[in-house]
Write an enzyme that holds these catalytic residues in place. Sequence first.
Site, PDB file in Angstrom:
ATOM      1  N   HIS A   8     -15.775   0.438   2.114  1.00 29.46           N
ATOM      2  CA  HIS A   8     -16.699  -0.007   0.870  1.00 29.46           C
ATOM      3  C   HIS A   8     -17.919   0.388   1.194  1.00 29.46           C
ATOM      4  CE1 HIS A   8     -13.406  -2.430  -0.337  1.00 29.46           C
ATOM      5  NE2 HIS A   8     -13.313  -3.284   0.599  1.00 29.46           N
ATOM      6  N   LEU A  24     -29.624   7.509 -18.465  1.00 30.20           N
ATOM      7  CA  LEU A  24     -28.027   7.052 -17.796  1.00 30.20           C
ATOM      8  C   LEU A  24     -28.024   5.698 -18.108  1.00 30.20           C
ATOM      9  CD1 LEU A  24     -25.468   7.912 -16.679  1.00 30.20           C
ATOM     10  CD2 LEU A  24     -26.450   7.321 -14.616  1.00 30.20           C
ATOM     11  N   ASP A  40     -10.943   3.591  -6.413  1.00 30.89           N
ATOM     12  CA  ASP A  40     -10.137   2.846  -5.605  1.00 30.89           C
ATOM     13  C   ASP A  40      -9.760   3.651  -4.276  1.00 30.89           C
ATOM     14  OD1 ASP A  40      -8.181   0.923  -4.643  1.00 30.89           O
ATOM     15  OD2 ASP A  40      -6.600   1.480  -6.037  1.00 30.89           O
TER      16      ASP A  40
HETATM   17  C1  IPE Z   1      -8.857  -2.139  -8.862  1.00 34.00           C
HETATM   18  O1  IPE Z   1      -8.426  -1.890  -7.419  1.00 34.00           O
HETATM   19  C2  IPE Z   1     -10.223  -2.510  -8.943  1.00 34.00           C
HETATM   20  C3  IPE Z   1     -11.294  -2.112  -8.467  1.00 34.00           C
HETATM   21  C4  IPE Z   1     -11.405  -0.627  -8.000  1.00 34.00           C
HETATM   22  C5  IPE Z   1     -12.517  -2.649  -8.474  1.00 34.00           C
HETATM   23  P1  IPE Z   1      -7.516  -2.690  -6.817  1.00 34.00           P
HETATM   24  O2  IPE Z   1      -7.285  -1.921  -5.541  1.00 34.00           O
HETATM   25  O3  IPE Z   1      -7.904  -4.077  -6.833  1.00 34.00           O
HETATM   26  O4  IPE Z   1      -6.187  -2.546  -7.706  1.00 34.00           O
HETATM   27  P2  IPE Z   1      -4.815  -2.992  -7.541  1.00 34.00           P
HETATM   28  O5  IPE Z   1      -4.570  -4.343  -7.273  1.00 34.00           O
HETATM   29  O6  IPE Z   1      -4.164  -2.061  -6.504  1.00 34.00           O
HETATM   30  O7  IPE Z   1      -3.927  -2.683  -9.017  1.00 34.00           O
HETATM   31  C1  IPE Z   2     -11.509  -0.196  -3.990  1.00 28.60           C
HETATM   32  O1  IPE Z   2     -11.112   0.005  -2.689  1.00 28.60           O
HETATM   33  C2  IPE Z   2     -12.540  -1.261  -3.773  1.00 28.60           C
HETATM   34  C3  IPE Z   2     -12.285  -2.602  -4.168  1.00 28.60           C
HETATM   35  C4  IPE Z   2     -11.449  -2.915  -4.960  1.00 28.60           C
HETATM   36  C5  IPE Z   2     -13.599  -3.403  -4.258  1.00 28.60           C
HETATM   37  P1  IPE Z   2      -9.721  -0.916  -2.269  1.00 28.60           P
HETATM   38  O2  IPE Z   2     -10.441  -2.066  -1.286  1.00 28.60           O
HETATM   39  O3  IPE Z   2      -8.971  -1.494  -3.235  1.00 28.60           O
HETATM   40  O4  IPE Z   2      -9.062   0.126  -1.405  1.00 28.60           O
HETATM   41  P2  IPE Z   2      -7.336   0.280  -0.941  1.00 28.60           P
HETATM   42  O5  IPE Z   2      -6.860   0.288  -2.477  1.00 28.60           O
HETATM   43  O6  IPE Z   2      -6.950  -1.049  -0.152  1.00 28.60           O
HETATM   44  O7  IPE Z   2      -7.062   1.508  -0.028  1.00 28.60           O
HETATM   45 MG    MG Z   3      -7.047  -0.749  -4.009  1.00 29.10          MG
END
Ligand code: IPE
Ligand code: IPE
Ligand code: MG
Length: 237
Positions: free
Chosen positions: A27, A121, A10
């Site tokens: 990303h 792995l 995240d």
């Molecule tokens: C959780 O991240 C899912 C992934 C990293 C794929 P999110 O950024 O979507 O989670 P919430 O919504 O903040 O809990």
């Molecule tokens: C996690 O990073 C990746 C996915 C959920 C695909 P985020 O896109 O949730 O990044 P933040 O939380 O907005 O910084």
């Molecule tokens: Mg996020």
Amino acid sequence: MPSHVAVIMDGNGRWAKKRFLPRVAGHVKGVELVREMVRACLERGIQYLTLFAFSSENWRRPQEEVSLLMQLFVKALEQEVEKLDRNGVRLRVVGDLSRFEPRLQALIREADATTQDNTRLDLTIAANYGGRWDIMQAMNRLLANRAPGKEVIEEGDLDPYLSMNYAPEPDLFIRTGGEQRISNFLLWQLAYTELYFTDTLWPDFDTAEFDKAIASYQQRERRFGRTSEQVTGQANA
Ligand code: IPE
Ligand code: IPE
Ligand code: MG
């Protein structure tokens, strides 16, 4: 060393925002860090690495971001599977794959077939995955296959139907990006996992950061309900 590490990657969006870049740049950088993480697991002899790439709730994001994430997923499979295969990595994708476009579904099936004999792995990508979805699909399949007359279902009966039935439960869970929640990741399987949360954003989570998480894990005493004396084998056990 933990045998199974599960990660919520995240913070990509915030990493990009800090640099005045579009979210997708985060990303893209995030995919590079996946490569580094896989390398680190191979070097450390970690057998299972599970990465949460897209949750069943992430469809709620702006359509443009969802579509760019899907394109990145396709590109990553096209570009990385051969190298993963050469390095002995077994790649699986878990989640409700039926919602993905046919091209992506085909690449996932190909990756699975190409790498199926690899044993160095076990890399699992959770995509359109939700912990509740997993428990429910397992339960429904269990009920459909239940022997006639078997009324009571026990905990262990579910295991063969869970989407990660090939792996032990995670030893170490890592969430980057500062949030301290599970966000519907592996709910059943995390029951006794050691949890590690860090403010570091996923695109900054390099090998040194990973080693910090492992070091934290190595300091924990996993008691599974027992007393400390029992676990360490001291008197009074
Ligand atoms: C959780 O991240 C899912 C992934 C990293 C794929 P999110 O950024 O979507 O989670 P919430 O919504 O903040 O809990
Ligand atoms: C996690 O990073 C990746 C996915 C959920 C695909 P985020 O896109 O949730 O990044 P933040 O939380 O907005 O910084
Ligand atoms: Mg996020």
